[in-house]
Design a protein around this motif. Structure first.
Motif, PDB file in Angstrom:
ATOM      1  N   ASP A 102      13.609   4.666 -17.904  1.00 34.55           N
ATOM      2  CA  ASP A 102      14.507   3.801 -17.149  1.00 34.55           C
ATOM      3  C   ASP A 102      14.051   4.287 -15.638  1.00 34.55           C
ATOM      4  N   GLU A 103      13.401   3.405 -14.764  1.00 34.88           N
ATOM      5  CA  GLU A 103      13.016   3.712 -13.299  1.00 34.88           C
ATOM      6  C   GLU A 103      13.597   2.856 -12.498  1.00 34.88           C
ATOM      7  N   SER A 104      14.623   2.070 -12.934  1.00 39.58           N
ATOM      8  CA  SER A 104      15.031   0.953 -11.863  1.00 39.58           C
ATOM      9  C   SER A 104      15.344   1.357 -10.504  1.00 39.58           C
ATOM     10  N   VAL A 105      15.846   2.339 -10.352  1.00 41.00           N
ATOM     11  CA  VAL A 105      16.290   3.148  -9.117  1.00 41.00           C
ATOM     12  C   VAL A 105      14.910   3.548  -8.276  1.00 41.00           C
ATOM     13  N   ALA A 106      14.058   4.400  -9.127  1.00 46.55           N
ATOM     14  CA  ALA A 106      12.869   5.020  -8.358  1.00 46.55           C
ATOM     15  C   ALA A 106      11.759   3.627  -8.140  1.00 46.55           C
ATOM     16  N   ALA A 107      11.967   2.508  -8.809  1.00 44.91           N
ATOM     17  CA  ALA A 107      11.248   1.535  -8.352  1.00 44.91           C
ATOM     18  C   ALA A 107      11.367   0.792  -7.028  1.00 44.91           C
ATOM     19  N   THR A 124       0.932  -1.223   0.102  1.00 45.87           N
ATOM     20  CA  THR A 124       0.068  -0.030   0.026  1.00 45.87           C
ATOM     21  C   THR A 124       0.911   1.380  -0.033  1.00 45.87           C
ATOM     22  N   ILE A 125       2.074   1.223  -0.390  1.00 47.62           N
ATOM     23  CA  ILE A 125       2.921   2.432  -0.298  1.00 47.62           C
ATOM     24  C   ILE A 125       2.527   3.345  -1.591  1.00 47.62           C
ATOM     25  N   ILE A 126       2.323   4.658  -1.231  1.00 50.52           N
ATOM     26  CA  ILE A 126       1.985   5.621  -2.213  1.00 50.52           C
ATOM     27  C   ILE A 126       3.115   6.913  -2.127  1.00 50.52           C
ATOM     28  N   ARG A 127       3.724   7.010  -3.355  1.00 47.71           N
ATOM     29  CA  ARG A 127       4.730   7.952  -3.535  1.00 47.71           C
ATOM     30  C   ARG A 127       4.951   8.568  -4.923  1.00 47.71           C
ATOM     31  N   SER A 128       5.163   9.608  -5.198  1.00 52.43           N
ATOM     32  CA  SER A 128       5.562   9.855  -6.784  1.00 52.43           C
ATOM     33  C   SER A 128       6.906  10.384  -7.011  1.00 52.43           C
ATOM     34  N   ASN A 129       8.095   9.949  -6.179  1.00 51.50           N
ATOM     35  CA  ASN A 129       9.394  10.454  -6.408  1.00 51.50           C
ATOM     36  C   ASN A 129       9.941   9.533  -7.400  1.00 51.50           C
ATOM     37  N   TYR A 130       9.678   9.640  -8.950  1.00 57.55           N
ATOM     38  CA  TYR A 130      10.229   9.094  -9.652  1.00 57.55           C
ATOM     39  C   TYR A 130      11.237  10.130 -10.537  1.00 57.55           C
ATOM     40  N   HIS A 153      26.690   6.064  -3.542  1.00 55.16           N
ATOM     41  CA  HIS A 153      26.195   5.926  -4.702  1.00 55.16           C
ATOM     42  C   HIS A 153      24.760   6.330  -4.593  1.00 55.16           C
ATOM     43  N   GLU A 154      23.912   5.638  -3.731  1.00 56.37           N
ATOM     44  CA  GLU A 154      22.595   5.768  -3.567  1.00 56.37           C
ATOM     45  C   GLU A 154      22.289   7.244  -3.136  1.00 56.37           C
ATOM     46  N   LYS A 155      22.921   7.967  -2.304  1.00 53.37           N
ATOM     47  CA  LYS A 155      22.857   9.424  -1.971  1.00 53.37           C
ATOM     48  C   LYS A 155      22.990  10.408  -3.037  1.00 53.37           C
ATOM     49  N   ARG A 156      24.119  10.231  -3.845  1.00 58.44           N
ATOM     50  CA  ARG A 156      24.025  10.671  -5.059  1.00 58.44           C
ATOM     51  C   ARG A 156      22.609  10.766  -6.030  1.00 58.44           C
TER      52      ARG A 156
END
Ligand code: FAD
Ligand code: PYC
Length: 414
Positions: free
Chosen positions: A405-410, A78-84, A126-129
């Motif tokens: 490509d949204e492999s990080v935001a996924a 049930t997570i809702i977000r739009s930070n793509y 890497h994730e922070k950047r």
């Protein structure tokens, strides 16, 4: 439809709740509809709802092989977000998040939208950047997110251990108006509204073939007989490959199980949603007090809708360094759903090679949050042939190499 209200609850309380009607009808299928939607998950139901509400199309059937909302829509966390990251994604997910804000009023059904805030932890440089970049992109897209310091993370979520020996918390991408909603209620609310507009929701009815004539769709064969239609929307998540095969085309989609589990209920300990994507785990606390936990997708294609011991072990092990209190909890139950994965981790909302057939799939591990935006855009595409919300998500992008490509935001490991 009888409106739900405080007054209605009081009235029914006085007459032993004998006056509530059915939330939706259970009709037999008609011979022909203007539009047939296959799949009564959130995306199929939302599409039908906006076909009626925004485009005046109500001669619509939604056909479901099981029970409505019994697929991934009733199995997600049930997570809702739009930070793509990409503009096209931010647009459709933010449209959806905005529609969640007013969904209970719009549907006259309490979907328990809880904008409690979502944070994605940065646990490597890497994730922070990556998240700093997303925060900048979101600012340009009009999506309210910010990159926050470890101290602020601790302030928001005191149960966190910032100083893990392997993966210390270096900050987080924070979306204060992200959150959760009750997943079943989203399906039930749309279903009730669709039924009220005169649409037919036909449950326990499996589509077994798609019929065509001269390159154009004519209907579907089902376990309740043939149902004709002028337009067909295929919205079946993990079964998209099979339906496409019935219709005579192929999709760049894989089916994989995604699992989740919940702990025993405890007193309130966490009032936001946290995703720890480097270690493959995420958690939130339900209204009942259970810790709702999930990890990465299974690493082999399969159609099982159940959990496995190895997944609990792997995900819990990943999370305890950052959330040591989890190690003291008993786990209550687990489950799985079949998700539909594309190579670029973005959805497909598209016309198809068959005239009159449209496909909505590829939401993979992250489509619950998108339900209203997807329904809005896909209904527009089906009704008018074009939608600004879906334009970038056509099937042709795989042929033309225009990946989103949204492999990080996924957020969930694949
Ligand atoms: P579904 O809800 O699966 O609906 C498809 C329907 O089609 C099903 O009901 C199925 O029975 C029906 N169908 C299939 N074949 C046929 C046929 N031949 N005839 C008739 N009907 C058919 N997303 C988020 O945004 N946030 C999360 O926190 C999140 N967590 C998740 C956790 C788990 C464990 C899982 C499994 C998924 C998660 N997701 C999450 C993803 C999200 O649940 C899905 O992307 C979304 O629910 C897909 O909705 P849908 O309507 O496309 O599919
Ligand atoms: O897309 O936010 C998401 C998500 C979280 C867990 C599964 N999907």
């Amino acid at each position: 439809m009888r409106r739900y209200s405080a007054f209605a609850i009081a009235r029914e309380a006085l007459r032993h709740h004998t006056g509530w009607g059915r939330a939706w009808a259970a009709p037999e299928p008609k011979k022909h509809y203007d539009v047939v939607i296959v799949g009564a998950g959130g995306h199929g139901l939302a599409t039908a709802y906006y076909l009626g509400k925004n485009h005046g199309l109500t001669n619509v059937a939604i056909i479901e092989k099981g029970w409505l909302g019994g697929g991934n829509t009733g199995r997600n966390t049930t997570i809702i977000r739009s930070n793509y990251l990409q503009d096209a994604s931010a647009a459709i997910y933010e449209k959806a998040r905005g529609l969640y804000e007013t969904m209970s009023q719009d549907l006259n059904y309490n979907v328990m939208f809880s904008p409690r805030g979502v944070m994605m932890l940065a646990q490597t440089e890497h994730e922070k950047r990556g998240y700093l970049r997303t925060a900048h992109a979101n600012a340009l897209q009009g999506v309210a997110t910010e990159f926050i310091t470890p101290e602020r993370v601790k302030q928001i979520a005191p149960i966190i251990n910032l100083d893990g020996p392997r993966y210390p918390v270096l900050g987080a991408l924070w979306q204060p108006r992200g959150g959760t909603a009750r997943h079943d209620a989203v399906a039930w609310g749309y279903a009730r509204a669709c039924s009220d507009m005169g649409m037919d929701i036909i449950q326990t009815c499996e589509v077994t073939a798609v019929t065509r004539e001269g390159g154009k769709v004519t209907g579907v064969d089902t376990t309740k007989g043939h149902i004709g239609c002028t337009k067909l929307g295929i919205v079946v998540a993990g079964h998209s490959g099979q339906l496409a095969e019935m219709a005579g085309f192929r999709l760049p989609i894989e089916a994989v199980a995604l699992q989740a589990y919940v702990s025993e209920p405890i007193k309130p300990a966490l009032d936001c949603v946290i995703m720890a994507n480097t270690v493959h785990g995420y958690l939130s606390q339900s209204d009942k007090g259970e810790m709702v936990i999930g990890g990465g997708a299974d690493n082999h294609n399969n159609f099982t809708q159940r959990g496995s011991f190895s997944h609990i072990e792997e995900t819990t092990r990943a999370l305890v360094e950052t959330f040591p209190m989890l190690s003291r909890l008993k786990m209550l139950r687990q489950w799985g759903g079949i998700v539909d994965m594309t190579g670029d981790r973005s959805p497909i909302l598209s016309k198809t090679p068959v005239d009159g057939i449209f496909i909505n799939c590829g939401w993979g591990t992250g489509g619950f949050k998108a339900i209203p935006g997807s329904g809005w855009g896909f209904a527009e595409l089906m009704a008018t042939g074009h939608s600004p919300l879906t334009a970038e998500f056509g099937l042709e992008r795989f042929r033309e190499g225009r990946f989103i490509d949204e492999s990080v935001a996924a957020g969930v490991a694949h």
